[in-house]
Design an enzyme around this catalytic site. Sequence first.
Site, PDB file in Angstrom:
ATOM      1  N   GLN B 128       0.755  -1.372   0.133  1.00 57.38           N
ATOM      2  CA  GLN B 128       0.110  -0.178   0.048  1.00 57.38           C
ATOM      3  C   GLN B 128       0.801   1.189  -0.110  1.00 57.38           C
ATOM      4  OE1 GLN B 128      -2.385   1.623   3.664  1.00 57.38           O
ATOM      5  NE2 GLN B 128      -4.034   0.857   2.463  1.00 57.38           N
ATOM      6  N   GLY B 129       0.674   1.973  -1.091  1.00 57.05           N
ATOM      7  CA  GLY B 129       1.586   3.297  -1.220  1.00 57.05           C
ATOM      8  C   GLY B 129       0.552   4.479  -0.943  1.00 57.05           C
ATOM      9  N   SER B 131       0.685   6.317   2.593  1.00 55.51           N
ATOM     10  CA  SER B 131       1.234   7.656   3.606  1.00 55.51           C
ATOM     11  C   SER B 131       2.653   8.038   2.882  1.00 55.51           C
ATOM     12  CB  SER B 131       1.513   6.918   4.904  1.00 55.51           C
ATOM     13  OG  SER B 131       0.351   6.671   5.682  1.00 55.51           O
ATOM     14  N   SER B 164       4.230  -1.628   4.271  1.00 58.10           N
ATOM     15  CA  SER B 164       4.473  -3.156   4.814  1.00 58.10           C
ATOM     16  C   SER B 164       4.368  -3.942   3.369  1.00 58.10           C
ATOM     17  CB  SER B 164       3.032  -3.683   5.543  1.00 58.10           C
ATOM     18  OG  SER B 164       3.154  -2.659   6.587  1.00 58.10           O
ATOM     19  N   GLU B 247     -10.534  -1.861   5.315  1.00 61.21           N
ATOM     20  CA  GLU B 247      -9.427  -2.114   6.320  1.00 61.21           C
ATOM     21  C   GLU B 247      -9.539  -2.025   7.636  1.00 61.21           C
ATOM     22  OE1 GLU B 247      -6.044   0.877   5.422  1.00 61.21           O
ATOM     23  OE2 GLU B 247      -4.881   0.015   6.916  1.00 61.21           O
TER      24      GLU B 247
END
Lengths: 316, 406
Positions: B128-129, B131, B164, B247
């Site tokens: 996941q990109g 933040s 992550s 999520e």
Amino acid sequence: MDFRLTDDQLALRRGTRELLEGRTGGMPPRGGLDRALWRALGDAGLFALALPEAEGGVGLGLPEAVLVFEEAGRLLLPGPLAASWLAAGRLGVPGAADGTSVVTALDAGDGVPVEHLAAADRLLVLEGGAGAQARLARPEELCAAPVRSVDPLTPLHRVSGRTGAAAVPGAAAVPGADVALLRREGALLTAAQQLGSAGRTVELAVAHARVREQFGQPIGSFQAVKHLCAGMLERVETARSVVYAAALTENEDETAAAKLLADEAAVRGARDCIQVYGGLGFTWEADVHLHLKRAWLRAEQWQNTVTCEESLAAAI
Amino acid sequence: MELGDTAEEAEFRHALRAWLAGALPALPPAPDPEDWPARRAYDMEWQRALYDAGYAGLHWPRDAGGQGAPPGRHLIFLEETERAGAPYVGAGFVGLLHAGPTIAAEGTAAQRARWLPPILRGEEVWCQGFSEPDAGSDLAALRTRAVPDGNGDYVVTGSKIWTSHAQVADWCELLVRTDPQAPRHRGITWLALPMDAPGVTVRPLRTLAGTEEFAEVFLDEVRVPAANRVGAEDDGWRVTLVTLSFERGTAFAGEVVACRRLLRELAATARSSGRWEDAVLRRRLGRLHAEFTALWRLVQWNVSEAGHTGRQRCTGAPGPGAPGMGVPGTGVPGAGASVFKLRYSHARQELYDAAAEVLGPDGALDAAADWTAGRLSSLAYTIAAGTSQIQRNIVAERVLGLPKGR
């Protein structure tokens, strides 16, 4: 699994709210136990909810009772509601179902003062552990002195002794009235009232925070106030899910969890509501203190925090 | 209100138990937590086994390759796999719980066909990109730029952080700014970035637990085809909200079951060591029992609500005391998910703090002990996937209807 309320349950809740708000004007009744209101509750089937229809009841179950008691708690309806419900639905005490007879309870083990003793017609005596049977006595058989109750709407008596049947172990036992079951259901219905009160104090706090202005804006726009309110809702919704679940599972541990978390939601909700109200919250005029005082009282009845935590620990 | 299994649910539970009893002994030993390629291989092998047995994408829609099962079925899956001690979703997390559901909801037929089957079969890993160094809680402040090159591709430059599984991912669900002039929520676009594209650099970050659980991702003029855009250009914020609510809503459900098991282990330890005689500690554990009992019911409540609403936008916030905590009409876990996430993350930290009290200094100060590692990891729970403070803002503004502000 479908945990949602059914249409019938939603209708029951709506109907109960309308009935209670109609009789009380939506405000906590200030005059203590109102016998006419008690009769009206009996007529509406509140006490006979779980009695089979053949016995003059409504034929519903604990989940429905919990929804009704939540509404009663929302309005801080005074009176020994849980004891009277148990007397009507579980013990078949004459007059309890239709509200002509008010039944209060003495839980001999926990040392909690008896509520509404002077107004009660019958007294439910709970003592002993597993396998013990509840007993039915007359209020005047207690040697009791009034206590200056912290909750102005709930008169309390401290018990110093007993006479008559109440003094004789095992006397006036009601066949089939299992003390453990009554304690569990009494705790659940009390938790439901606490849940209703907790839900109400979030509403009051949020309504106030939306209109009360300081620094040129509603105080509800400040995060410090928002987070207080969010915490209140978090506790209410967590308690709600376990209170409703305990009504379905009738499980002892789950009921203890329900009572513990509903007590906390009610007590802390009322305190936070007083905080959001500010100086107004500290006055006698605002109803918020009544929620806190009732919450303190109910938290001590039918399993208090220590009892709940210890029994939950033992069950791990 | 009904908590028991329906006939179909009972049958599903029974069959799953039987399958787990056969499948788990056949698994290889768990990999070294520091060996990312081995972790990836292990997690993907488990996902492949689930796929072959018909348990992949239970709650995904059928037209996305899923089973189209009601959310209650997915909950049984989480409950039973945890009870049986099955592996976690691991490296499949972002694909199965964030990116996949987002593509299923917002992607074109071609995009679904390209990306969803490899996720379900355990062939491709997503990260996941979202933040960035200057866009954390304030995600809409993100600055990674994507400029159309005139030939239908985007040229992406910027950096992402706290990513992550970036070390072993094939794809990244990437939020980029496509219109710097637009109001900040409007100029954002959702792209699927191939992690092997030229210009992508991954630099692992060490967490306070001492392990390399996440990474920084640098993007230097990386070319991403326009076909990799999910949803319309500049509409990425709305697309993202779908992902975020997934999520918060379902990601932690299985962990509640795990926490109940950990609590039982803790009580057994306290009983055998004599610490149980301490009434303060005992009551602390009793309270945790109440907490995790209630949290599981809260999950069931949220899932029941989510299972019976359509996939539409949120049109109004329920008032306090409203029975539903899932946002009505959204089909995805809504603000109720924020309440759950808030409560759960604090309960988990409290569990590990209580564990330290049970273990005493000898156990609590030993970084090699599982409980200590868990205690350290639990610190992420009130930060990741929206801090507790942001969750409280969401609850206050979207559920309680308090005015926006500071």
